[in-house]
Design a protein around this motif. Structure first.
Motif, mmCIF file in Angstrom:
data_model
loop_
_atom_site.group_PDB
_atom_site.id
_atom_site.type_symbol
_atom_site.label_atom_id
_atom_site.label_comp_id
_atom_site.label_asym_id
_atom_site.label_seq_id
_atom_site.Cartn_x
_atom_site.Cartn_y
_atom_site.Cartn_z
ATOM 1 N N VAL A 84 0.840 -1.200 0.000
ATOM 2 C CA VAL A 84 0.000 0.000 0.000
ATOM 3 C C VAL A 84 0.875 1.250 0.000
ATOM 4 O O VAL A 84 0.599 2.221 -0.711
ATOM 5 C CB VAL A 84 -0.957 -0.006 1.209
ATOM 6 N N GLN A 85 1.936 1.234 0.790
ATOM 7 C CA GLN A 85 2.841 2.384 0.821
ATOM 8 C C GLN A 85 3.407 2.666 -0.575
ATOM 9 O O GLN A 85 3.454 3.815 -1.025
ATOM 10 C CB GLN A 85 3.975 2.126 1.808
ATOM 11 N N ALA A 86 3.818 1.601 -1.262
ATOM 12 C CA ALA A 86 4.359 1.766 -2.615
ATOM 13 C C ALA A 86 3.282 2.218 -3.587
ATOM 14 O O ALA A 86 3.531 3.070 -4.464
ATOM 15 C CB ALA A 86 4.982 0.452 -3.083
ATOM 16 N N MET A 87 2.067 1.690 -3.445
ATOM 17 C CA MET A 87 0.980 2.040 -4.355
ATOM 18 C C MET A 87 0.611 3.513 -4.231
ATOM 19 O O MET A 87 0.553 4.228 -5.241
ATOM 20 C CB MET A 87 -0.244 1.171 -4.063
ATOM 21 N N VAL A 88 0.356 3.979 -3.019
ATOM 22 C CA VAL A 88 -0.117 5.356 -2.865
ATOM 23 C C VAL A 88 0.952 6.360 -3.269
ATOM 24 O O VAL A 88 0.642 7.446 -3.772
ATOM 25 C CB VAL A 88 -0.634 5.627 -1.435
ATOM 26 N N ASP A 143 -0.580 6.655 8.519
ATOM 27 C CA ASP A 143 -0.979 5.919 9.724
ATOM 28 C C ASP A 143 -1.562 4.569 9.328
ATOM 29 O O ASP A 143 -2.101 4.407 8.226
ATOM 30 C CB ASP A 143 -2.008 6.701 10.543
ATOM 31 N N VAL A 144 -1.432 3.607 10.240
ATOM 32 C CA VAL A 144 -1.950 2.251 10.045
ATOM 33 C C VAL A 144 -2.569 1.802 11.365
ATOM 34 O O VAL A 144 -1.982 1.983 12.430
ATOM 35 C CB VAL A 144 -0.832 1.264 9.647
ATOM 36 N N GLU A 145 -3.755 1.217 11.283
ATOM 37 C CA GLU A 145 -4.431 0.712 12.490
ATOM 38 C C GLU A 145 -5.034 -0.654 12.197
ATOM 39 O O GLU A 145 -5.716 -0.829 11.193
ATOM 40 C CB GLU A 145 -5.537 1.689 12.920
ATOM 41 N N LEU A 160 6.385 -11.173 4.255
ATOM 42 C CA LEU A 160 5.367 -10.814 3.267
ATOM 43 C C LEU A 160 5.956 -10.273 1.971
ATOM 44 O O LEU A 160 5.219 -10.062 1.004
ATOM 45 C CB LEU A 160 4.382 -9.797 3.865
ATOM 46 N N ALA A 161 7.262 -10.049 1.944
ATOM 47 C CA ALA A 161 7.908 -9.634 0.708
ATOM 48 C C ALA A 161 8.668 -10.783 0.065
ATOM 49 O O ALA A 161 9.489 -10.575 -0.834
ATOM 50 C CB ALA A 161 8.866 -8.468 0.981
ATOM 51 N N ASP A 162 8.360 -12.000 0.491
ATOM 52 C CA ASP A 162 9.070 -13.201 0.023
ATOM 53 C C ASP A 162 8.067 -14.168 -0.604
ATOM 54 O O ASP A 162 7.117 -14.592 0.054
ATOM 55 C CB ASP A 162 9.788 -13.856 1.199
ATOM 56 N N GLU A 179 6.488 0.487 12.326
ATOM 57 C CA GLU A 179 6.318 -0.729 13.131
ATOM 58 C C GLU A 179 5.685 -1.841 12.313
ATOM 59 O O GLU A 179 6.109 -3.004 12.376
ATOM 60 C CB GLU A 179 5.455 -0.410 14.357
ATOM 61 N N TRP A 180 4.683 -1.501 11.503
ATOM 62 C CA TRP A 180 4.031 -2.513 10.679
ATOM 63 C C TRP A 180 4.934 -2.986 9.547
ATOM 64 O O TRP A 180 4.937 -4.161 9.186
ATOM 65 C CB TRP A 180 2.701 -1.981 10.139
ATOM 66 N N LEU A 181 5.729 -2.107 9.007
ATOM 67 C CA LEU A 181 6.671 -2.516 7.969
ATOM 68 C C LEU A 181 7.687 -3.510 8.527
ATOM 69 O O LEU A 181 8.031 -4.505 7.863
ATOM 70 C CB LEU A 181 7.386 -1.291 7.400
#
Length: 405
Positions: free
Chosen positions: A225-229, A238-240, A277-279, A267-269
């Motif tokens: 999502v970070q890469a997409m936006v 922010d992430v919740e 999750l990147a594998d 923290e979530w990254l």
């Protein structure tokens, strides 16, 4: 390999569910010929890490005017959306004349609280039947798909939005470029674009394979999502984590540079890095676990049938389409499924063609076992159907593995 719909990178397939129907296209008995099917396969982008489907279903097929799902059908979801609305009313919607837009507003369950607070609002949803239900409650709705052109029209008529919100909708839209272009056009300079979706990390960790169906074109993680936006001029700030739908994340984005990201993003990254999750190997393990669960479920249901036990389904959910069709479950193993949605009753489940009956059929008489397709509402359903367990009935759950409750 296929091409990533977000970044153009290579997408490596890791799981093929075979030919699947549109998950909410319930059929009238005798009207099963010519049912639309597509190949439901998912892959991992080796560049931006976005997990996505490899074949897009036309949006008009997934979200027709008579789309049957209603957000307000669950007590838990009603509470969730009321809390979300009150949060925004106390934070983002506090200016002199705030304006909130919801993408995929459905029957207006979230906007109802905002409307009652006297705040300017607008829902955007292509399903006419759901939109009419919202409008009947005094909620403003545009019955159309949200994209760059509709966003421009809203900006022209209503001005910029302080909040654009969407729940379980943005991941449904394959054409993300047009959605974010629309958000960029509509959002006020200091506004926020907030969207919630089922979390890929929970899906992988708990083998929630039935969260993969036609509507969920993308499976979001914080990194992807970070890469997409960022590609569209936004920044994840922010992430919740949310408990709904088996685990979801609420992503708050703003125009790049307008807000300082909270520590939660980093923290979530870091958590996703640990989870892998990147594998691609993580998704290959998930695929193997999915195949094992399917085999175990078929073995259990076949065994119960041989023993003469009565087994029915509970909850004609969209995600049950994946389970039933991938595992080959039909009326011979599950003679009917009970569901409270009036629009589904008397019809057949997509692809598997299991009759859908009203909730009253569940106790007339109680079966020996019930497959809990609506497992994301397990607590609410089990409390409601305590008499089933008192009568000796057992729930069959298939996530994260096949077991009885």
């Amino acid at each position: 390999m296929s091409m990533c719909r977000i970044c153009g990178g290579s997408v490596k397939e890791f799981l093929d569910f075979g030919r699947q129907p549109v998950s909410d296209a319930f059929l009238a008995p005798g009207d099963v010929d010519g049912e639309f099917l597509f190949r439901l396969a998912v892959g991992f982008c080796t560049t931006c890490t976005m997990v996505q489907q490899l074949e897009e279903v036309p949006r008009e097929r997934m979200f027709p005017q008579d789309y049957p799902y209603r957000s307000s059908g669950s007590t838990a979801m009603r509470s969730h959306f009321e809390q979300a609305a009150r949060h925004f009313l106390g934070t983002q919607l506090t200016g002199p004349d705030p304006f909130a837009v919801e993408i995929g507003s459905n029957d207006g369950i979230m906007l109802r609280t905002i409307q009652e607070a006297g705040v300017r609002h607008l829902g955007v949803d292509p399903a006419q039947s759901a939109a009419e239900g919202a409008a009947a409650q005094g909620i403003r709705v545009r019955t159309e798909f949200f994209e760059a052109s509709s966003a421009a029209a809203i900006r022209a008529s209503d001005g910029p939005a302080d909040l654009i919100y969407s729940a379980n909708t943005i991941s449904h839209i394959a054409y993300a470029d047009s959605v974010f272009a629309g958000a960029a056009t509509l959002l006020a300079p200091d506004g926020i674009f907030v969207f919630e979706d089922r979390y890929l990390g929970d899906i992988v960790e708990h083998t929630y394979f039935d969260q993969i169906y036609d509507e969920h074109f993308y499976l979001y993680a914080v990194r992807s999502v970070q890469a997409m936006v960022a590609r569209f001029g936004f920044e994840l700030v922010d992430v919740e984590h949310l408990p709904v739908h088996g685990g979801s994340l609420r992503y708050t984005t703003a125009r790049a540079g307008e807000r300082q990201p909270t520590p939660a993003v980093a923290e979530w990254l870091a958590r996703e890095e640990t989870q892998g999750l990147a594998d691609i190997s993580s998704y290959e393990k998930f695929a193997a676990a999915t195949r094992a669960v399917c085999a175990d479920l078929v073995e259990l249901l076949t065994s119960l049938r041989a023993e003469g036990k009565r087994v029915v389904g509970y909850g004609a959910t969209a995600k049950s389409a994946t389970v039933a069709n991938y595992c080959g479950l039909g009326p011979e193993l599950i003679p009917y499924v009970c569901d409270s949605t009036l629009e589904k009753q008397g019809r057949l489940t997509p692809g598997s063609h299991i009759p859908v009956r009203p909730p009253a059929a569940f106790s007339d008489p109680y079966p020996d076992y019930a497959v809990l397709f609506a497992w994301t509402h397990a607590e609410e359903i089990i409390a409601k159907e305590q008499a089933f367990r008192d009568a000796g009935g057992k729930w069959i759950v298939y996530v994260p593995d096949v077991h009885l409750l």
